[in-house]
Design a protein around this motif. Structure first.
Motif, short mmCIF file in Angstrom:
data_model
loop_
_atom_site.label_atom_id
_atom_site.label_comp_id
_atom_site.label_asym_id
_atom_site.label_seq_id
_atom_site.Cartn_x
_atom_site.Cartn_y
_atom_site.Cartn_z
N GLU A 4 92.08 -83.50 -91.74
CA GLU A 4 91.46 -82.64 -90.85
C GLU A 4 92.48 -81.44 -90.22
O GLU A 4 93.80 -81.90 -90.54
N PHE A 5 92.28 -80.30 -90.00
CA PHE A 5 93.25 -79.33 -89.43
C PHE A 5 92.50 -78.60 -88.30
O PHE A 5 91.38 -78.52 -88.16
N GLU A 6 93.48 -78.10 -87.45
CA GLU A 6 92.99 -77.16 -86.24
C GLU A 6 93.66 -76.25 -86.23
O GLU A 6 95.13 -76.23 -86.16
N ILE A 7 93.25 -74.74 -86.22
CA ILE A 7 93.86 -73.51 -86.21
C ILE A 7 94.15 -73.24 -84.58
O ILE A 7 93.28 -73.24 -83.73
N LYS A 8 95.52 -73.01 -84.12
CA LYS A 8 95.74 -72.84 -82.80
C LYS A 8 96.35 -71.34 -82.72
O LYS A 8 97.30 -70.85 -82.77
N VAL A 16 99.13 -74.22 -87.18
CA VAL A 16 98.09 -75.11 -87.38
C VAL A 16 98.32 -76.55 -87.31
O VAL A 16 99.57 -76.80 -87.82
N ASP A 17 97.49 -77.35 -86.61
CA ASP A 17 97.61 -78.96 -86.57
C ASP A 17 97.02 -79.50 -87.93
O ASP A 17 95.80 -79.00 -88.23
N ILE A 18 97.73 -80.26 -88.89
CA ILE A 18 97.23 -80.87 -89.90
C ILE A 18 97.17 -82.47 -89.80
O ILE A 18 98.37 -82.67 -89.40
N GLN A 19 96.34 -83.12 -90.09
CA GLN A 19 96.58 -84.62 -90.12
C GLN A 19 96.43 -84.72 -91.72
O GLN A 19 95.62 -84.50 -92.47
#
Length: 217
Positions: A4-8, A16-19
């Motif tokens: 998963e990832f989340e764009i800040k 971008v936070d990436i797991q």
């Protein structure tokens, strides 16, 4: 690999936070052991033997040394079995194109045969050495001009190549018809020779004139 990832995007410095999938972590933590190379370099190689050897020795890019037994060398490069007892064919059809095409890409590339004991000292393996790359080296394209400049430097400063091999290698790097550089170099040498002859004739003529003036003084 990425779960998963989340764009800040609203942050002062967007990120971008990436797991990452846990079992894939070792792949990213050991990148120095991966075989990596610029596809443009590989694509520009003409000989199938040069392409295969390029992939093989890139595995050892940071060590600057690789060795292949004769059996492995023939198998990995898919060399015809008829070449097994014909070293001249291996030299001409396999080693020569590898040396000409890979010298521009590996500084100080040297190819050596290892000989065994017994009658005729048969070839039992091949070693390849070159200047090792740093693990953090940027070995991808630096731009057409800089890439060509580096390749020409590697060719001109490799004492393993004969003059003709250097000229052929330069033609390949510059995408010129084979023989172009040789003709240019020989033409320049001929022009230099002709100029020396003219200079010598001029000096001799001046010397004769001085002698003539000396007699009438």
């Amino acid at each position: 690999m990425f779960t998963e990832f989340e764009i800040k995007g609203e942050a002062e410095e967007p990120y971008v936070d990436i797991q990452i999938y846990p079992k894939a972590l070792k792949l990213l933590n050991n990148l120095e052991s991966w075989v990596r190379y610029a596809l443009t370099e590989f694509r520009n190689l003409k000989s199938s033997y040069a392409k295969t050897m390029f992939r093989l020795i890139k595995q050892f890019r940071t060590t600057g040394y690789s060795y292949f037994s004769k059996e492995d060398f023939f198998e990995l490069l898919d060399i015809p079995k008829s070449y097994w007892n014909s070293p001249s064919n291996v030299d001409k059809k396999v080693i020569k194109p590898i040396r000409e095409e890979l010298t521009p890409l590996f500084r100080g590339l040297t190819i050596r045969k290892k000989y065994g004991k017994g009658r005729g000292k048969p070839v039992i393996g091949y070693s390849f050495t070159w200047k090792p790359e740093r693990k953090d080296a940027n070995d991808f394209s630096q731009g057409k001009f800089q890439d060509e400049r580096q390749k020409l430097f590697n060719i001109q400063h490799n004492d393993e190549l004969s003059d003709k091999e250097k000229w052929r290698a330069i033609d390949k790097v510059k995408c010129l018809p084979l023989g172009t550089t040789e003709k240019q170099v020989l033409a320049e040498k001929q022009a230099e020779h002709d100029q020396k002859i003219r200079d010598q004739a001029r000096q001799e003529a001046l010397a004769e004139l001085r002698k003539g003036f000396g007699k009438h003084a």
